[in-house]
Design an enzyme around this catalytic site. Sequence first.
Site, PDB file in Angstrom:
ATOM      1  N   GLY A   1      -4.245  17.268 -27.021  1.00  0.00           N
ATOM      2  CA  GLY A   1      -4.214  15.805 -26.892  1.00  0.00           C
ATOM      3  C   GLY A   1      -3.977  15.190 -28.263  1.00  0.00           C
ATOM      4  O   GLY A   1      -4.412  14.067 -28.545  1.00  0.00           O
TER       5      GLY A   1
ATOM      6  N   GLY B   1      -2.660  11.563 -28.916  1.00  0.00           N
ATOM      7  CA  GLY B   1      -3.397  10.443 -28.331  1.00  0.00           C
ATOM      8  C   GLY B   1      -4.244   9.700 -29.362  1.00  0.00           C
ATOM      9  O   GLY B   1      -4.266  10.056 -30.543  1.00  0.00           O
ATOM     10  N   ARG B   2      -4.937   8.682 -28.898  1.00  0.00           N
ATOM     11  CA  ARG B   2      -5.790   7.882 -29.799  1.00  0.00           C
ATOM     12  C   ARG B   2      -6.838   8.760 -30.476  1.00  0.00           C
ATOM     13  O   ARG B   2      -7.027   8.706 -31.688  1.00  0.00           O
ATOM     14  CB  ARG B   2      -6.475   6.750 -29.014  1.00  0.00           C
ATOM     15  CG  ARG B   2      -5.562   5.593 -28.682  1.00  0.00           C
ATOM     16  CD  ARG B   2      -6.269   4.569 -27.800  1.00  0.00           C
ATOM     17  NE  ARG B   2      -6.436   5.096 -26.457  1.00  0.00           N
ATOM     18  CZ  ARG B   2      -5.562   4.918 -25.463  1.00  0.00           C
ATOM     19  NH1 ARG B   2      -4.488   4.189 -25.659  1.00  0.00           N
ATOM     20  NH2 ARG B   2      -5.765   5.446 -24.280  1.00  0.00           N
ATOM     21  N   MET B   3      -7.539   9.574 -29.672  1.00  0.00           N
ATOM     22  CA  MET B   3      -8.571  10.436 -30.250  1.00  0.00           C
ATOM     23  C   MET B   3      -7.949  11.576 -31.061  1.00  0.00           C
ATOM     24  O   MET B   3      -8.483  11.956 -32.101  1.00  0.00           O
ATOM     25  CB  MET B   3      -9.481  10.991 -29.145  1.00  0.00           C
ATOM     26  CG  MET B   3     -10.585  10.046 -28.728  1.00  0.00           C
ATOM     27  SD  MET B   3     -11.622   9.529 -30.111  1.00  0.00           S
ATOM     28  CE  MET B   3     -12.220  11.099 -30.707  1.00  0.00           C
TER      29      MET B   3
ATOM     30  N   GLY C   1     -14.057  16.717 -25.063  1.00  0.00           N
ATOM     31  CA  GLY C   1     -14.375  15.291 -25.131  1.00  0.00           C
ATOM     32  C   GLY C   1     -13.829  14.506 -23.960  1.00  0.00           C
ATOM     33  O   GLY C   1     -14.170  13.332 -23.801  1.00  0.00           O
TER      34      GLY C   1
ATOM     35  N   THR D   1     -13.182  12.824 -20.367  1.00  0.00           N
ATOM     36  CA  THR D   1     -14.126  12.297 -19.370  1.00  0.00           C
ATOM     37  C   THR D   1     -13.373  12.084 -18.056  1.00  0.00           C
ATOM     38  O   THR D   1     -12.161  12.281 -17.989  1.00  0.00           O
ATOM     39  CB  THR D   1     -14.738  10.964 -19.833  1.00  0.00           C
ATOM     40  OG1 THR D   1     -13.674  10.011 -20.028  1.00  0.00           O
ATOM     41  CG2 THR D   1     -15.509  11.117 -21.133  1.00  0.00           C
TER      42      THR D   1
ATOM     43  N   ASN E   1     -19.911  11.633 -25.139  1.00  0.00           N
ATOM     44  CA  ASN E   1     -19.827  10.802 -26.343  1.00  0.00           C
ATOM     45  C   ASN E   1     -20.329  11.595 -27.541  1.00  0.00           C
ATOM     46  O   ASN E   1     -21.413  12.167 -27.481  1.00  0.00           O
ATOM     47  CB  ASN E   1     -20.650   9.527 -26.155  1.00  0.00           C
ATOM     48  CG  ASN E   1     -20.222   8.454 -27.134  1.00  0.00           C
ATOM     49  OD1 ASN E   1     -20.274   8.671 -28.338  1.00  0.00           O
ATOM     50  ND2 ASN E   1     -19.790   7.325 -26.626  1.00  0.00           N
TER      51      ASN E   1
ATOM     52  N   HIS F   1     -14.470  -1.329 -22.391  1.00  0.00           N
ATOM     53  CA  HIS F   1     -13.493  -0.543 -23.148  1.00  0.00           C
ATOM     54  C   HIS F   1     -12.136  -1.247 -23.160  1.00  0.00           C
ATOM     55  O   HIS F   1     -11.875  -2.141 -22.350  1.00  0.00           O
ATOM     56  CB  HIS F   1     -13.321   0.852 -22.533  1.00  0.00           C
ATOM     57  CG  HIS F   1     -14.440   1.781 -22.869  1.00  0.00           C
ATOM     58  ND1 HIS F   1     -15.634   1.777 -22.168  1.00  0.00           N
ATOM     59  CD2 HIS F   1     -14.569   2.724 -23.835  1.00  0.00           C
ATOM     60  CE1 HIS F   1     -16.438   2.698 -22.696  1.00  0.00           C
ATOM     61  NE2 HIS F   1     -15.824   3.287 -23.699  1.00  0.00           N
TER      62      HIS F   1
ATOM     63  N   LYS G   1      -7.791   2.287 -21.150  1.00  0.00           N
ATOM     64  CA  LYS G   1      -8.655   3.374 -20.665  1.00  0.00           C
ATOM     65  C   LYS G   1      -8.362   3.639 -19.192  1.00  0.00           C
ATOM     66  O   LYS G   1      -8.226   2.716 -18.393  1.00  0.00           O
ATOM     67  CB  LYS G   1     -10.130   3.021 -20.875  1.00  0.00           C
ATOM     68  CG  LYS G   1     -11.061   4.165 -20.475  1.00  0.00           C
ATOM     69  CD  LYS G   1     -12.474   3.959 -20.988  1.00  0.00           C
ATOM     70  CE  LYS G   1     -13.409   5.064 -20.506  1.00  0.00           C
ATOM     71  NZ  LYS G   1     -13.052   6.402 -20.996  1.00  0.00           N
TER      72      LYS G   1
ATOM     73  N   GLY H   1     -17.443   7.863 -19.260  1.00  0.00           N
ATOM     74  CA  GLY H   1     -18.293   9.060 -19.224  1.00  0.00           C
ATOM     75  C   GLY H   1     -19.656   8.783 -19.839  1.00  0.00           C
ATOM     76  O   GLY H   1     -20.685   9.300 -19.376  1.00  0.00           O
TER      77      GLY H   1
HETATM   78  P1  NAD Z   1      -4.881   8.968 -24.923  1.00  0.00           P
HETATM   79  O1  NAD Z   1      -4.219   8.681 -23.614  1.00  0.00           O
HETATM   80  O2  NAD Z   1      -4.598   8.084 -26.103  1.00  0.00           O
HETATM   81  O3  NAD Z   1      -4.528  10.474 -25.398  1.00  0.00           O
HETATM   82  C1  NAD Z   1      -4.474  11.585 -24.562  1.00  0.00           C
HETATM   83  C2  NAD Z   1      -3.370  12.522 -25.071  1.00  0.00           C
HETATM   84  O4  NAD Z   1      -3.429  13.739 -24.319  1.00  0.00           O
HETATM   85  C3  NAD Z   1      -1.960  11.950 -24.916  1.00  0.00           C
HETATM   86  O5  NAD Z   1      -1.225  12.085 -26.131  1.00  0.00           O
HETATM   87  C4  NAD Z   1      -1.366  12.815 -23.805  1.00  0.00           C
HETATM   88  O6  NAD Z   1       0.048  12.996 -23.936  1.00  0.00           O
HETATM   89  C5  NAD Z   1      -2.110  14.126 -24.021  1.00  0.00           C
HETATM   90  N1  NAD Z   1      -2.094  15.012 -22.855  1.00  0.00           N
HETATM   91  C6  NAD Z   1      -2.084  14.686 -21.543  1.00  0.00           C
HETATM   92  N2  NAD Z   1      -2.011  15.818 -20.790  1.00  0.00           N
HETATM   93  C7  NAD Z   1      -1.975  16.848 -21.654  1.00  0.00           C
HETATM   94  C8  NAD Z   1      -1.895  18.265 -21.488  1.00  0.00           C
HETATM   95  N3  NAD Z   1      -1.783  18.824 -20.273  1.00  0.00           N
HETATM   96  N4  NAD Z   1      -1.908  19.049 -22.608  1.00  0.00           N
HETATM   97  C9  NAD Z   1      -1.966  18.503 -23.832  1.00  0.00           C
HETATM   98  N5  NAD Z   1      -2.027  17.170 -24.059  1.00  0.00           N
HETATM   99  C10 NAD Z   1      -2.037  16.352 -22.976  1.00  0.00           C
HETATM  100  O7  NAD Z   1      -6.435   9.015 -24.607  1.00  0.00           O
HETATM  101  P2  NAD Z   1      -7.668   8.907 -25.627  1.00  0.00           P
HETATM  102  O8  NAD Z   1      -8.120   7.493 -25.725  1.00  0.00           O
HETATM  103  O9  NAD Z   1      -7.346   9.670 -26.889  1.00  0.00           O
HETATM  104  O10 NAD Z   1      -8.772   9.686 -24.788  1.00  0.00           O
HETATM  105  C11 NAD Z   1      -8.587  11.039 -24.397  1.00  0.00           C
HETATM  106  C12 NAD Z   1      -9.793  11.492 -23.578  1.00  0.00           C
HETATM  107  O11 NAD Z   1     -10.966  11.489 -24.400  1.00  0.00           O
HETATM  108  C13 NAD Z   1     -10.131  10.584 -22.383  1.00  0.00           C
HETATM  109  O12 NAD Z   1     -10.599  11.404 -21.337  1.00  0.00           O
HETATM  110  C14 NAD Z   1     -11.232   9.695 -22.941  1.00  0.00           C
HETATM  111  O13 NAD Z   1     -12.074   9.171 -21.938  1.00  0.00           O
HETATM  112  C15 NAD Z   1     -11.972  10.682 -23.806  1.00  0.00           C
HETATM  113  N6  NAD Z   1     -12.807  10.117 -24.899  1.00  0.00           N
HETATM  114  C16 NAD Z   1     -13.984  10.730 -25.140  1.00  0.00           C
HETATM  115  C17 NAD Z   1     -14.780  10.331 -26.196  1.00  0.00           C
HETATM  116  C18 NAD Z   1     -16.050  11.096 -26.483  1.00  0.00           C
HETATM  117  O14 NAD Z   1     -16.760  10.790 -27.461  1.00  0.00           O
HETATM  118  N7  NAD Z   1     -16.362  12.133 -25.689  1.00  0.00           N
HETATM  119  C19 NAD Z   1     -14.383   9.265 -26.995  1.00  0.00           C
HETATM  120  C20 NAD Z   1     -13.150   8.642 -26.737  1.00  0.00           C
HETATM  121  C21 NAD Z   1     -12.360   9.087 -25.675  1.00  0.00           C
END
Ligand code: NAD
Length: 244
Positions: A8, A11-13, A75, A77, A101, A132, A136, A142
């Site tokens: 991932g 993505g943002r994270m 991470g 959810t 989290n 959020h 999202k 989560g």
């Molecule tokens: P996002 O949509 O910005 O990023 C997700 C990334 O994953 C994207 O770049 C997407 O292309 C990629 N992706 C999708 N399917 C994939 C696959 N099969 N293989 C590899 N990469 C793949 O989302 P985000 O805001 O970064 O959040 C990601 C996840 O983390 C969500 O489930 C969010 O709820 C969770 N999150 C958890 C915490 C925590 O502290 N646990 C904090 C923030 C976000």
Amino acid sequence: MTKIIITGSKGRMGQALLACAAAHPELQVVAQIDAGDDLAAVIDRGDVVIDFSSHNATPGVAVLCAAHKKAMVIGTTGHSEAGKAQITGLKSQIPIVLASNFSTGVNTLFWLTRKAAEILGPDFDLEVVEMHHRLKKDAPSGTAATLAEILGDVRKLQLKQALRHGREGIVGERTSSEIGMHSVRGGDVVGDHTVIFATNGERVELTHKASSRDTFANGALRAAQWVTKQKPGLYDMQDVLGLK
Ligand code: NAD
């Protein structure tokens, strides 16, 4: 040196993890995987996979980690019960940190929520409100689900029956055996959570507000260093922080 693979990564994270990992000399990111990339081709380069991709992808990533005996920090959810069972079923094979989290502040909120529920008792009505950013995908968050689990555990409530997601129409009076759950979406809010304990004459509100994803990223990186030293098992952030 702990060798990390991030799934991932675009993505943002994922971007927050890459930026924060660069500031830790004892961590090395050896592969960045996003949709369409082949994790199997690079997995043996790493000690641990940090997965912030999507709930759809996580079970497959976990199966691959187990096959290659790699530790995991999860991470994502919004997992279905089947997806979660698939992940947790691997706990006898590899060490996994699964946390809704990763921030120290939210894990303190988890602790305080349990304490407050124990002290205040059944006369207090329980409601969880989360907000959020507009992008999202899952609701409730989560983290809100974990807060509800803590409340349900203290009150000995079956969550499936107790949860009341939003209210609309002639819903009748509130019962003492329900936990209200409300998801607000908008703008670029990183993550706000409030637990409300309300009774006649007073109420307590516990609130955490995240203003940067770095707090989650640094927690996940700390978990990654920790998990590579653990026996196979299922852990959460409270284990990593030594709060248990
Ligand atoms: P996002 O949509 O910005 O990023 C997700 C990334 O994953 C994207 O770049 C997407 O292309 C990629 N992706 C999708 N399917 C994939 C696959 N099969 N293989 C590899 N990469 C793949 O989302 P985000 O805001 O970064 O959040 C990601 C996840 O983390 C969500 O489930 C969010 O709820 C969770 N999150 C958890 C915490 C925590 O502290 N646990 C904090 C923030 C976000």
